[in-house]
Design a protein around this motif. Structure first.
Motif, short mmCIF file in Angstrom:
data_model
loop_
_atom_site.label_atom_id
_atom_site.label_comp_id
_atom_site.label_asym_id
_atom_site.label_seq_id
_atom_site.Cartn_x
_atom_site.Cartn_y
_atom_site.Cartn_z
N GLY A 126 32.56 39.19 40.53
CA GLY A 126 33.56 38.27 40.00
C GLY A 126 33.57 38.37 38.49
N SER A 146 38.42 40.39 39.94
CA SER A 146 38.95 39.47 38.95
C SER A 146 40.48 39.41 38.93
CB SER A 146 38.43 39.85 37.56
OG SER A 146 38.55 41.24 37.37
N ARG A 147 41.14 40.48 39.42
CA ARG A 147 42.61 40.46 39.39
C ARG A 147 43.22 39.74 40.59
NH1 ARG A 147 43.88 46.58 37.11
NH2 ARG A 147 42.96 46.24 35.05
N ASP A 186 43.60 36.70 41.43
CA ASP A 186 43.38 35.40 40.78
C ASP A 186 44.50 34.41 41.03
OD1 ASP A 186 45.31 36.62 39.32
OD2 ASP A 186 44.37 36.32 37.37
N GLY A 205 39.20 35.68 42.57
CA GLY A 205 39.10 35.84 41.13
C GLY A 205 39.50 34.61 40.33
N THR A 214 33.86 32.80 38.65
CA THR A 214 34.95 32.77 39.63
C THR A 214 34.47 32.12 40.92
OG1 THR A 214 34.38 34.92 40.55
CG2 THR A 214 35.93 34.90 38.70
#
Lengths: 477, 477
Positions: free
Chosen positions: A65, A86-87, A89, A106, A134
């Motif tokens: 994360g 992370s993308r 999200d 994310g 995250t």
């Protein structure tokens, strides 16, 4: 790699040394490793395709994360890829009627509460990294925080999950309030990336309490402070947070924030009560009574937001504050039953003197979740080894009184040896069998969280961290 | 059998037909089977030896508590033994400081609260069978109850377990507040005897609330009552219980108890709030406001113990009361999101008319946990089949709005077909792999809770209960 590139968006595969370097470690930078590549999918479907491909080619996959974890759970595998989520999200939905939010992994912890605020709701677990960390990482590590005493750990606030198994098949676990015979949702939560890759999380939201009051009680001894924590809970008050700071932590925080603590305090207890106005008033009076009876020589109350923030500032900045006292510090994480707080803190003090290493205690006292911070200088030959030995002694202390080697930071690579001490060979065999049930080819985060039987029978006792990791290159912070 | 006899105390093995007959079924007597024998160990060590022996000789083992389960989870296997744990009934310790109790599986649910009462504590989950049912059975089925809305299901109140795997090796799972990477404690809870045999349970105790007030709100339509349930939660009140009874249930309860409900009520909502005096007063006023706004035409309040008992009596006796309306009734158990309460109850009414079978609704509305009671007469040819079809339609309704086929009664043998509808083949494969991880020889409660892949691909759709069980002899109540 060519096939991986085809699956992902144009900017979705990092292979250049400079790009990959960022992913070499997580929040425990004593361990570092360079992965073959970093995959940054944008969609759930892409995650599934990456997993199917990696299983086909037997490439280890380490999910990640924000990389704020403190046990090396997201340490890359040198023959594998990092699957950075992370993308993913998106906040998929906020449902105020059922008080739940569906979010992608994310999404930052704090962003959930921010999105829920217009509905008068919030997401309760609040690890101190909550601005950055995250929800996917929180699920992987079963993260805690100050509010967990009253509102539970991550696992108590996750209602449902969508996850991929290692072959890239999507599953759903959990549901509104219903049950399956085997609670995969609870099993996945805290499983440190070993069983699957979570791509959607349904979390419980709670109504924002209309009133909150924070209390600070100062004591002339650490033992009195610890005893008062036990007594608060025994009196039936469950504060939203119940924290303890010892003298070393206090003086560090005071120097750092410039906000003075009561003169002569050997320890303070911080407590926060929330709820309806009247309930808060009632709990507050019970807190005051307990603190007074337990020998507090100074008691402060803060009700306005600004005053509360001021009262909590020292606690919130305690880690960086303590960090200024020595070139390095090592944050331990273990739990003990509350009744053992006084003897264990006394014994940690004795160990600190015996090893000649300062230890600051700033921790979730209400949960019995210790965070001794061992101060040292890694440049002094032999100090890191002494830190390891002291850390191992502290964890052994936790186990001896019926506690655990990990509170809220997970096992990762850091506590593999501790697992050998906490669990029997037969219990570890069950863990391995569970792992194989989800991930028969051991593609997902191999080498983490559950030690091999061979590791556990090797002589050398319990290490906290250090040399025995098969693939990590050990480097200084 | 000779070797089994040697392991157990003199009166610890039942083989005579009359003795074994008692164990032929549990609380779902539509399924019956005669086991080879019933083992009644007195000690934890004896349980381990029985398991080791049964695994050696490949004899199926069905664990059993008080036999109050409602999904046939303790139905014996005709080639196996019943492992009755009722004699393991020690309360090992009550620890008021840490607010936990350690108990053996044969301890009755209510006995825990009775033992904790001198310390001002209680055990929260309260299945309606709590006078009789055992904590071991509660753990196996992840039992619920009226109080679970506020205090959680069994799984949220179990802190640690000691259990045997099928080979007779003892393990420990869980701990004070700490975590293992794989939460075996949560996995075992609700696993319906498939994974292990639990021989000690550490449960969370809670302080007895100083004040409790019960409310009854009467509505002219079921839809208004259901909408008010949703609104109570949306307003941020979490009552200790939030139950709904429809018109048919009300008239049955009224005839049974002699206590009248408000004239003209099509449904009532029962709510109980507990806590400090002032918090209860505040929540009470919010309840009154919601009920009034949602159209309640009569609202009653009960604060004295005696008045509260009177208010709850109809709800507590609703099942036997409804049972007098027809020769047979079948209690369904499923969950739905709270926002779907109104449409689902409306649709159940329509289904009831279409199948020409009366359905009474008495249920944990706050949890979205439905308990439609289908009234019928098994002596009328074809009625049982219609009940099955209606029950299946109701469960499908639950699934269609994102709910589950089981709320708090488990899957057992009753809902094996429902599992095929709720889970994908890949998810069922994970369940099987988990089962094998704990019990490679499938000695523990074989054939329950998780359907075989073959069963799921057979034509015939979802049955609620009935003919497709491989070994059960179907008999009338």
């Amino acid at each position: 790699m060519r096939r991986l590139k085809r699956i992902l968006p144009a900017d979705g595969l990092l292979q250049k040394s400079a790009d990959v370097a960022v992913y070499e470690c997580d929040g425990l930078p004593v361990y570092r490793a360079r992965p073959l590549a970093v995959a940054l999918p944008r969609t759930v479907a892409e995650v599934g395709r990456v997993l199917a491909l990696c299983t086909e080619y037997d490439i280890p996959v380490v999910s990640r994360g924000a990389g704020t974890g403190l046990s090396g759970g997201a340490l890359p595998h040198p023959r594998g890829i990092v699957l950075a989520l992370s993308r993913l999200d998106r906040i998929v939905s906020i449902d105020p009627d059922n008080q739940v939010a569906r979010v992608e992994p994310g999404v930052r912890n704090l962003a959930i509460s921010e999105a829920a605020r217009p509905f008068g709701l919030f997401y309760a677990p609040d690890p101190s990294s909550q601005i950055a960390c995250t929800i996917g990482g929180n699920v992987a590590e079963n993260a805690g925080g100050v509010h967990c005493l009253k509102y539970g750990l991550t696992t108590h606030n996750v209602l449902a999950l969508k996850f991929f198994d290692s072959g890239g098949t999507l599953h759903e676990a959990g549901g509104p309030t219903g049950e399956a015979p085997l609670d995969l949702c609870a099993l996945l939560t805290g499983s440190e990336g070993l069983l699957g890759v979570v791509v959607e999380i349904t979390v419980r939201l709670r109504p924002r309490p209309p009133a909150t009051v924070a209390w600070l009680a100062a004591f002339r001894s650490l033992q009195e402070a610890a005893a008062s924590v036990r007594e608060v809970i025994s009196q039936g008050v469950i504060p939203a947070g119940l924290e303890l700071m010892d003298g070393l932590a206090l003086s560090a925080a005071q120097d750092y924030t410039g906000i003075p603590y009561p003169e002569g305090a050997a320890a303070v207890v911080l407590a926060e009560v929330d709820g309806d106005d009247l309930a808060v008033a009632l709990d507050s009076e019970r807190l005051r009574a307990v603190f007074t009876a337990q020998g507090a020589f100074a008691i402060e109350r803060a009700a306005r937001d600004e005053d509360r923030r001021r009262l909590w500032l020292g606690r919130k900045s305690a880690f960086p504050a303590v960090g200024r006292l020595a070139p390095d510090y090592y944050c331990m994480d273990g739990t003990i039953p509350r009744r053992s707080l006084v003897p264990v803190l006394t014994e940690i003090g004795a160990l600190s003197r015996r090893y000649d290493l300062p230890v600051a205690n700033v921790f979730h006292a209400g949960d019995g979740n210790l965070h001794p911070l061992i101060l040292y200088d890694a440049a002094v030959p032999g100090q890191l080894e002494r830190v390891e030995a002291l850390g191992a002694d502290i964890l052994r202390l936790c186990l001896d009184c019926g506690g655990t080697i990990s509170g809220e930071h997970g096992v990762g690579v850091e506590k593999l040896d501790g697992m050998c001490a906490q669990f029997t060979a037969a219990e570890l065999a069950i863990f391995h069998a569970l792992k194989s049930a989800f991930d028969p080819y051991h593609v997902l985060n191999p080498g983490k969280a559950v030690p091999t039987p061979a590791r556990c029978v090797e002589p050398g006792g319990m290490h906290v961290h250090g040399g025995r990791l098969p693939f990590a290159r050990l480097e200084r912070f």
